[in-house]
Design an enzyme around this catalytic site. Structure first.
Site: not given
Ligand code: ZN
Length: 154
Positions: A57, A86
């Site tokens: 990401e 996350c």
């Molecule tokens: Zn991450």
């Protein structure tokens, strides 16, 4: 889910599969521009780069900002990722001002877009991307399961 999103998740899954070739956990991400076209894409390169922040990401958001034409702001863009982001990546998508986060499998051990935390929809933050979860989740989960099984030598 738009056809663009489904196709982008297909591409993210391909990127995820490629990450395994250099020993990284199979996670892939694509950033779509306001018109639905692919702005940038990346796979997880944490092992490859020896960089704890080289999640798919973050790499995709950085690359997208370089081509989007509005500095660091990814207004109107959608982050499509195979696994729930996350805390770092959820935070990065808020900071990048993406309109939407679309993810595949949930991550009950580290997810920050609804599982363990919900950074992307935290009302205390000044930007909250819309979230769509569970897109082609089984394909993503299958890749991850196979990877971890192989890591354990089973
Ligand atoms: Zn991450």
């Amino acid at each position: 889910m738009t056809p663009d999103t489904d196709a982008a998740m297909g591409r993210a899954l391909e990127l995820a599969a490629a990450a395994q070739e250099w020993g990284d956990t199979p996670i892939g991400a694509v950033v779509l521009g306001p018109d639905g076209a692919v702005l940038a894409e990346a796979a997880n390169e944490r092992e490859k780069r020896g960089d704890p922040t080289a999640h798919a990401e973050v790499l995709a958001l950085r690359a997208a900002a370089r081509v989007h034409g509005d500095g660091w702001r990814l207004t109107g863009c959608t982050l499509v990722v195979t696994l729930e982001p996350c805390t770092m990546c959820a935070g990065a998508s808020v900071l990048a001002r993406v309109d939407r986060v679309v993810y595949g499998a949930e991550d009950p051990k580290a997810g920050a877009a609804g599982s363990l935390w919900d950074v992307v929809r935290d009302r205390r933050l000044n930007h909250r991307p819309e979230v769509t979860a569970g897109i082609r989740a089984e394909e993503s989960a299958t890749l991850l399961r196979a990877f971890f099984r192989a890591q354990r030598g089973l």
